[in-house]
Design a protein around this motif. Sequence first.
Motif, short mmCIF file in Angstrom:
data_model
loop_
_atom_site.label_atom_id
_atom_site.label_comp_id
_atom_site.label_asym_id
_atom_site.label_seq_id
_atom_site.Cartn_x
_atom_site.Cartn_y
_atom_site.Cartn_z
N GLY A 390 0.81 -1.21 0.00
CA GLY A 390 0.00 0.00 0.00
C GLY A 390 0.84 1.26 0.00
N TYR A 391 0.19 2.39 -0.23
CA TYR A 391 0.88 3.67 -0.20
C TYR A 391 1.23 4.04 1.24
N VAL A 392 2.25 4.87 1.42
CA VAL A 392 2.71 5.30 2.74
C VAL A 392 2.17 6.70 3.02
N ASN A 393 1.56 6.86 4.16
CA ASN A 393 0.98 8.14 4.58
C ASN A 393 2.09 9.17 4.76
N ARG A 394 2.13 10.16 3.89
CA ARG A 394 3.18 11.19 3.98
C ARG A 394 3.01 12.06 5.22
N LEU A 395 1.78 12.29 5.63
CA LEU A 395 1.52 13.19 6.75
C LEU A 395 2.17 12.73 8.04
N THR A 396 2.35 11.42 8.18
CA THR A 396 2.92 10.87 9.42
C THR A 396 4.39 10.51 9.27
N GLN A 397 4.98 10.81 8.11
CA GLN A 397 6.39 10.53 7.87
C GLN A 397 7.24 11.75 8.23
N PRO A 398 8.55 11.54 8.50
CA PRO A 398 9.43 12.67 8.81
C PRO A 398 9.40 13.73 7.70
N TYR A 399 9.37 14.97 8.12
CA TYR A 399 9.39 16.09 7.18
C TYR A 399 10.81 16.28 6.66
N GLU A 400 10.95 16.44 5.34
CA GLU A 400 12.27 16.50 4.73
C GLU A 400 13.11 17.66 5.28
N GLY A 401 12.46 18.78 5.56
CA GLY A 401 13.20 19.94 6.05
C GLY A 401 13.61 19.84 7.50
N ASP A 402 12.96 18.96 8.25
CA ASP A 402 13.27 18.77 9.67
C ASP A 402 12.82 17.37 10.07
N PRO A 403 13.69 16.37 9.90
CA PRO A 403 13.31 14.97 10.17
C PRO A 403 12.87 14.70 11.60
N SER A 404 13.11 15.65 12.50
CA SER A 404 12.66 15.44 13.88
C SER A 404 11.16 15.59 14.02
N LYS A 405 10.52 16.12 12.98
CA LYS A 405 9.07 16.32 12.98
C LYS A 405 8.44 15.55 11.83
N THR A 406 7.22 15.10 12.02
CA THR A 406 6.47 14.56 10.89
C THR A 406 5.98 15.74 10.04
N LEU A 407 5.54 15.43 8.84
CA LEU A 407 5.01 16.49 7.98
C LEU A 407 3.85 17.20 8.65
N PHE A 408 2.96 16.45 9.27
CA PHE A 408 1.81 17.09 9.91
C PHE A 408 2.24 17.96 11.08
N GLU A 409 3.23 17.52 11.83
CA GLU A 409 3.74 18.34 12.92
C GLU A 409 4.34 19.63 12.39
N TYR A 410 5.01 19.54 11.25
CA TYR A 410 5.55 20.74 10.61
C TYR A 410 4.42 21.68 10.19
N LEU A 411 3.38 21.12 9.58
CA LEU A 411 2.24 21.94 9.16
C LEU A 411 1.55 22.58 10.36
N SER A 412 1.66 21.95 11.52
CA SER A 412 1.01 22.45 12.73
C SER A 412 1.87 23.49 13.46
N LYS A 413 3.07 23.73 12.97
CA LYS A 413 4.00 24.62 13.67
C LYS A 413 3.42 26.03 13.85
N GLU A 414 2.74 26.52 12.85
CA GLU A 414 2.17 27.87 12.95
C GLU A 414 1.18 27.96 14.10
N ILE A 415 0.34 26.95 14.22
CA ILE A 415 -0.60 26.91 15.34
C ILE A 415 0.16 26.87 16.66
N GLU A 416 1.23 26.09 16.71
CA GLU A 416 2.03 26.01 17.93
C GLU A 416 2.65 27.37 18.28
N ASP A 417 3.06 28.11 17.26
CA ASP A 417 3.60 29.45 17.51
C ASP A 417 2.55 30.37 18.09
#
Length: 430
Positions: A390-417
């Motif tokens: 099956g396909y791999v869920n990108r949203l839950t995979q490490p974000y290329e720009g910051d592997p310490s975060k998943t893509l969704f965590e990166y997208l949520s950064k603005e809310i966290e700020d």
Amino acid sequence: MKKLNILLFVFLAYVGVNSFVACSEDELGPTIFPAEDKPLDRTLGTFPLDTFIKKHMLERYNMKYIYRMEDVGADMQKNLVPAKYEKSVDLAILTKYLWLDVYDKLAGEKEVFLKKYAPRIIHVIGSPAYNEDGSRTVGVAEGGVKITLMEANKLNVDEIEGANGLNNLFFHTMHHEFAHILDQTYQRPTAFDLLSSALYDAAWNDKHDSVQCSLGFVTPYGSSANREDWVEVLSCYVTYTQERWDNLLESASYDWEDVDMTAEKYDSLFWNYEEKNGKWVKTTRKTEYDIDTIGYLHELSNYEYKVARKVVKRDADGWVQTDSLGNWQYDREHWDNIDGREVILTKLDLVRTWLKTNWDIDLDELRREVQSRQYLTDSNGNFVRNEWGGYVNRLTQPYEGDPSKTLFEYLSKEIEDYKKIHEEAIKTNN
């Protein structure tokens, strides 16, 4: 136990395009909603989401995202539950990333396209609306102006496909409804309406997927009316993986029938029985059968059953006849002469041409953009497969720009700020 058939969409009366779409000659103001001179209250717990909505939806697209459930904007006859704040946050982030940003990137009129044509209001509700027949409604649209998304409290970033996946509950609905708005602006081609003109049936809810696709419809709901057929082709193509789309076309290549069946009789098609102490009991499961020819049991709204099965040659007991090599014998002489696969592909081509001609949007690029945001791709742009294929869920995979975060965590950064700003405001006030 009553079966809950998911009614993905309940569509109310549609209004003319001039009722809700700004003409190209009109000057676009900053918002169609009353101006709010006062800044948002940083001490409110909802400040992070309210700020995100104001910046990315209200100011940019003249769009309100209402997550505090409004009785006046909901069905007062239903027992509805408000969306949880955390789920409303997640849905707002995903709406921007998987829907608004996609059209912003691909539409010909990039700066004003969504401001002109996107729905004015997205209303988020936590629960489905349960209906008297045991079904539930998870999405409602009103005249292209407002979309109500339900079951937000079921939102799970880990799940893209499936009955409770992001596509089924939310993004299929969004693409479907937005296609209605575009269709009301530039009318779909007459050739499309003629392809299945004699087959549309408002009683779509008891139809089986395979039976309807053999007639040239991508979903049973698409068989309810030509306008729904049109937008279902677009929304299914955009949100279905290639495997799911190919399976649809494969099923559409055969003729299917819906026949009466009981649950007990259907069960006997898969199990061997023997009599013990005056009762017939299951012994061993039959291993040689083709599920498509035996069929798929589905419950009707009146709680009776039918089985959808391929039209094949059968003996007097209903068993499939085979040739000397054991191959199933398809009863092509009794097929309905409708090539469902060809009809669906013809409809898809009409949608593709219409979208490119009127909106300068490439349907295949739109599909690719949506799915590559949902699913992981390699350096060559090919979809990555997991161990089960099956396909791999990108949203839950490490974000290329910051592997310490998943893509969704990166997208949520603005809310966290914005949360940090809120927390500082609380400290200051205390």
